[in-house]
Design an enzyme around this catalytic site. Sequence first.
Site, short mmCIF file in Angstrom:
data_model
loop_
_atom_site.label_atom_id
_atom_site.label_comp_id
_atom_site.label_asym_id
_atom_site.label_seq_id
_atom_site.Cartn_x
_atom_site.Cartn_y
_atom_site.Cartn_z
N ALA A 160 -3.56 4.84 7.27
CA ALA A 160 -4.74 4.12 7.75
C ALA A 160 -4.81 4.16 9.26
CB ALA A 160 -4.71 2.68 7.26
N TYR A 196 -5.59 16.50 6.73
CA TYR A 196 -4.40 16.85 5.96
C TYR A 196 -4.18 18.36 5.89
CZ TYR A 196 -4.54 11.97 4.44
OH TYR A 196 -4.56 10.60 4.41
N GLU A 204 -1.19 11.82 -2.11
CA GLU A 204 -2.24 11.92 -3.12
C GLU A 204 -3.46 11.21 -2.57
OE1 GLU A 204 -1.60 11.43 -7.59
OE2 GLU A 204 -2.50 9.53 -6.97
#
Length: 150
Positions: free
Chosen positions: A74, A118, A107
């Site tokens: 986050a 990512y 995930e």
Amino acid sequence: MSDLDQLMAVMEAAFDPHWREAWTRSQVENSLAMPNTYALLCDADGHPLEDGRKAAGFVLVRRAPGEEELLLVAVDPDLRRKGLGRSLLELFFAQARSHGAERVFLEMRSNNPALTLYESVGFNPIGRRRAYYRTATGEALDAITFGKNL
């Protein structure tokens, strides 16, 4: 303010309730009580959090022999798109290596806008779970599992 308080403040700001991804304080506390789970917090400059600084992002991680899994990532929404997520992931990679990890995993829901980040740091899709996530309105979304060799 404790690290847990700071982590929860970032979580509450960062996760839209529609996606139902945020964890409760007790879920985070219970996870951190396990010896194989830890959190890394960073400040707005992407450095590890020091006393007196405000948290701008965090990762929650589960460790296993030879690997680590990102459970949550986050960044404060006001600080997004400034390289903070990348800095936070680099801190995580360094920590994982120091723990002896050779591979890391995460995930995410299939429509997560962090996909570009990512992939840019070397995560590759390795699996998919159909209709794994449910939104607040009941919409089903796939989960995509990613791996990265360190």
